[in-house]
Motif scaffolding. Structure first.
Motif, mmCIF file in Angstrom:
data_model
loop_
_atom_site.group_PDB
_atom_site.id
_atom_site.type_symbol
_atom_site.label_atom_id
_atom_site.label_comp_id
_atom_site.label_asym_id
_atom_site.label_seq_id
_atom_site.Cartn_x
_atom_site.Cartn_y
_atom_site.Cartn_z
ATOM 1 N N SER A 74 0.807 -1.216 0.000
ATOM 2 C CA SER A 74 0.000 0.000 0.000
ATOM 3 C C SER A 74 0.843 1.271 0.000
ATOM 4 O O SER A 74 0.326 2.349 -0.269
ATOM 5 C CB SER A 74 -0.926 0.029 1.225
ATOM 6 O OG SER A 74 -0.155 0.233 2.398
ATOM 7 N N HIS A 75 2.124 1.134 0.327
ATOM 8 C CA HIS A 75 3.048 2.281 0.442
ATOM 9 C C HIS A 75 2.676 3.196 1.606
ATOM 10 O O HIS A 75 3.261 4.253 1.770
ATOM 11 C CB HIS A 75 3.128 3.089 -0.862
ATOM 12 C CG HIS A 75 3.551 2.275 -2.034
ATOM 13 N ND1 HIS A 75 4.866 2.105 -2.390
ATOM 14 C CD2 HIS A 75 2.824 1.553 -2.924
ATOM 15 C CE1 HIS A 75 4.937 1.323 -3.458
ATOM 16 N NE2 HIS A 75 3.713 0.973 -3.788
ATOM 17 N N GLN A 76 1.700 2.801 2.413
ATOM 18 C CA GLN A 76 1.250 3.606 3.546
ATOM 19 C C GLN A 76 1.931 3.118 4.825
ATOM 20 O O GLN A 76 1.646 2.012 5.292
ATOM 21 C CB GLN A 76 -0.262 3.503 3.714
ATOM 22 C CG GLN A 76 -1.014 4.053 2.545
ATOM 23 C CD GLN A 76 -2.515 3.882 2.688
ATOM 24 O OE1 GLN A 76 -3.008 3.300 3.638
ATOM 25 N NE2 GLN A 76 -3.247 4.395 1.715
ATOM 26 N N PRO A 77 2.828 3.924 5.390
ATOM 27 C CA PRO A 77 3.488 3.490 6.615
ATOM 28 C C PRO A 77 2.477 3.294 7.744
ATOM 29 O O PRO A 77 1.553 4.093 7.907
ATOM 30 C CB PRO A 77 4.460 4.629 6.928
ATOM 31 C CG PRO A 77 4.122 5.755 6.032
ATOM 32 C CD PRO A 77 3.215 5.264 4.966
ATOM 33 N N LYS A 78 2.647 2.193 8.485
ATOM 34 C CA LYS A 78 1.676 1.896 9.538
ATOM 35 C C LYS A 78 2.306 0.975 10.578
ATOM 36 O O LYS A 78 3.033 0.046 10.233
ATOM 37 C CB LYS A 78 0.459 1.217 8.924
ATOM 38 C CG LYS A 78 -0.706 1.045 9.849
ATOM 39 C CD LYS A 78 -1.912 0.561 9.068
ATOM 40 C CE LYS A 78 -3.169 0.688 9.899
ATOM 41 N NZ LYS A 78 -4.350 0.311 9.150
ATOM 42 N N SER A 92 7.289 3.419 1.785
ATOM 43 C CA SER A 92 8.041 3.284 0.545
ATOM 44 C C SER A 92 9.186 4.291 0.483
ATOM 45 O O SER A 92 8.979 5.479 0.712
ATOM 46 C CB SER A 92 7.111 3.510 -0.653
ATOM 47 O OG SER A 92 7.847 3.464 -1.857
ATOM 48 N N ALA A 93 10.367 3.781 0.150
ATOM 49 C CA ALA A 93 11.535 4.650 -0.011
ATOM 50 C C ALA A 93 11.765 4.990 -1.476
ATOM 51 O O ALA A 93 12.734 5.661 -1.807
ATOM 52 C CB ALA A 93 12.775 3.973 0.565
ATOM 53 N N ILE A 102 7.805 9.665 1.971
ATOM 54 C CA ILE A 102 8.849 8.718 1.569
ATOM 55 C C ILE A 102 9.506 8.250 2.860
ATOM 56 O O ILE A 102 10.063 9.050 3.617
ATOM 57 C CB ILE A 102 9.842 9.372 0.602
ATOM 58 C CG1 ILE A 102 9.098 9.780 -0.674
ATOM 59 C CG2 ILE A 102 10.995 8.429 0.287
ATOM 60 C CD1 ILE A 102 9.919 10.578 -1.651
ATOM 61 N N THR A 103 9.422 6.944 3.116
ATOM 62 C CA THR A 103 9.837 6.424 4.413
ATOM 63 C C THR A 103 10.598 5.109 4.303
ATOM 64 O O THR A 103 10.518 4.410 3.289
ATOM 65 C CB THR A 103 8.620 6.188 5.324
ATOM 66 O OG1 THR A 103 7.751 5.241 4.693
ATOM 67 C CG2 THR A 103 7.850 7.465 5.602
ATOM 68 N N VAL A 104 11.290 4.788 5.368
ATOM 69 C CA VAL A 104 11.846 3.462 5.604
ATOM 70 C C VAL A 104 11.431 3.077 7.012
ATOM 71 O O VAL A 104 10.949 3.917 7.778
ATOM 72 C CB VAL A 104 13.393 3.418 5.471
ATOM 73 C CG1 VAL A 104 13.814 3.693 4.043
ATOM 74 C CG2 VAL A 104 14.066 4.361 6.441
ATOM 75 N N GLY A 105 11.617 1.818 7.340
ATOM 76 C CA GLY A 105 11.255 1.380 8.672
ATOM 77 C C GLY A 105 12.445 0.813 9.408
ATOM 78 O O GLY A 105 13.414 0.355 8.808
ATOM 79 N N ARG A 106 12.336 0.870 10.722
ATOM 80 C CA ARG A 106 13.377 0.296 11.573
ATOM 81 C C ARG A 106 12.675 -0.495 12.666
ATOM 82 O O ARG A 106 11.705 -0.023 13.263
ATOM 83 C CB ARG A 106 14.218 1.420 12.167
ATOM 84 C CG ARG A 106 15.308 0.965 13.062
ATOM 85 C CD ARG A 106 16.262 2.052 13.530
ATOM 86 N NE ARG A 106 15.709 3.375 13.585
ATOM 87 C CZ ARG A 106 16.287 4.444 13.011
ATOM 88 N NH1 ARG A 106 17.394 4.331 12.323
ATOM 89 N NH2 ARG A 106 15.740 5.631 13.131
ATOM 90 N N VAL A 107 13.163 -1.704 12.897
ATOM 91 C CA VAL A 107 12.634 -2.530 13.971
ATOM 92 C C VAL A 107 13.786 -2.821 14.927
ATOM 93 O O VAL A 107 14.848 -3.252 14.502
ATOM 94 C CB VAL A 107 12.027 -3.852 13.442
ATOM 95 C CG1 VAL A 107 11.556 -4.728 14.587
ATOM 96 C CG2 VAL A 107 10.881 -3.574 12.485
#
Length: 125
Positions: A74-78, A92-93, A102-107
Motif C-alpha cells: 500500500s506504500h502507507q506506513p503503519k 516506501s523509499a 517517503i519512508t523506511v522502517g526500523r525494527v
C-alpha cells in the motif's frame, strides 16, 4: 526496484539484525525476481517474523505464533499491534506515491519486545 525491494526494512541491533529480507511484490516480474519468495518466515535472536507483500493475502495459520508481520504494497506506513503481534508497513523509499511520505522502517528489540519506527526521508524536489 519495485515490490518489497523498494520499501526495504532494516532490522537493527546485533550484527544479525543488519539485513533485509525481500519478498516478491505484485509488480516484480522477470528473471531477476524468479527466485524471490512470496513470503518468508524468519527468526532473528529468538523473534519470529513473517514477511509478505500484500497483507490481505496473509494466511492466518501461516502467521500463527509470530512476533511480527512485516508487509508493504500500500506504500502507507503503519504500525499496529493486534493480539500481541506487531504489524508493520515501513512505507516506501522509492519515488513518491500519491501524497504519501517517503519512508523506511526500523525494527529494534527492547526489553524482550520488538519496537517499530517509521523514518521519514527528506527528499529535495
Amino acid at each position: 526496484m519495485p515490490g518489497m525491494l523498494a520499501p526495504l526494512t532494516y532490522l537493527r541491533g546485533s550484527a544479525r539484525w543488519r539485513r533485509s529480507t525481500p519478498c516478491a511484490g505484485n509488480v516484480d516480474h522477470g528473471a531477476w525476481s524468479a527466485n524471490l519468495p512470496v513470503t518468508q518466515r524468519i527468526e532473528i535472536d529468538g523473534f519470529r517474523i513473517y514477511v509478505l507483500h500484500i497483507l490481505a493475502e496473509l494466511d492466518p495459520q501461516a502467521a500463527d505464533n509470530v512476533d511480527a508481520v512485516i508487509y508493504g504494497h500500500s506504500h502507507q506506513p503503519k504500525i499496529e499491534t493486534k493480539n500481541g503481534t506487531l504489524f508493520f508497513n515501513p512505507g516506501s523509499a522509492g519515488p513518491r506515491r500519491f501524497r504519501l511520505p517517503i519512508t523506511v522502517g526500523r525494527v529494534t528489540a527492547e526489553h524482550g519486545k520488538l519496537r517499530a519506527e517509521i523514518v521519514e526521508l527528506s527528499v529535495e524536489r
